[in-house]
Design a protein around this motif. Structure first.
Motif: not given
Length: 126
Positions: A83-88, A77-81
């Motif tokens: 919301k799918k990236w986890p929070v550290a 997933c790129g930066r445009g998505a």
């Protein structure tokens, strides 16, 4: 009063390493960047532009090309998505600190006030 577990929020140690330590050290209120996992292993601080849920790793534009060649069924997933990236994990720790007792973690939930609180606040105010 209900107690909740930090382990229910854990995302894994790879994710913790991927968050830029420099942002935390500077005391920034803004979460500015994630580091490329591959570059970070090489002691390079290169900002990540992609996250792969299958690998649970972050990649810069250069490293994601190699990743995509090796793992054709993964879909980063790129930066445009984001919301799918986890929070550290370090960010979660920061967000789960009491506003009044800065060193205390939010460990309890007050049903009467519908809010999370640390054990000190729970004893004193709830």
């Amino acid at each position: 009063m209900a107690t909740f577990s930090q382990s229910s929020l854990d995302k894994g140690s790879d994710i913790t390493k991927s968050f830029s330590q420099s942002t935390i050290d500077k005391g920034s209120d803004m979460i500015q960047d994630f580091l490329c996992s591959t570059c970070e292993d090489k002691k390079l601080d290169k900002m990540a532009d992609f996250y792969c849920e299958s690998c649970v790793k972050f990649y810069c534009g250069e490293c994601v090309n190699m990743h995509n060649k090796l793992f054709t069924k993964h879909t980063p997933c790129g930066r445009g998505a984001m919301k799918k990236w986890p929070v550290a994990e370090k960010v979660e720790d920061f967000l789960l600190k009491c506003d009044i007792h800065k060193e205390e973690s939010l460990k309890m939930y007050c049903d009467d006030h519908s809010e999370l609180c640390c054990t000190n606040c729970a004893f004193l105010k709830h």
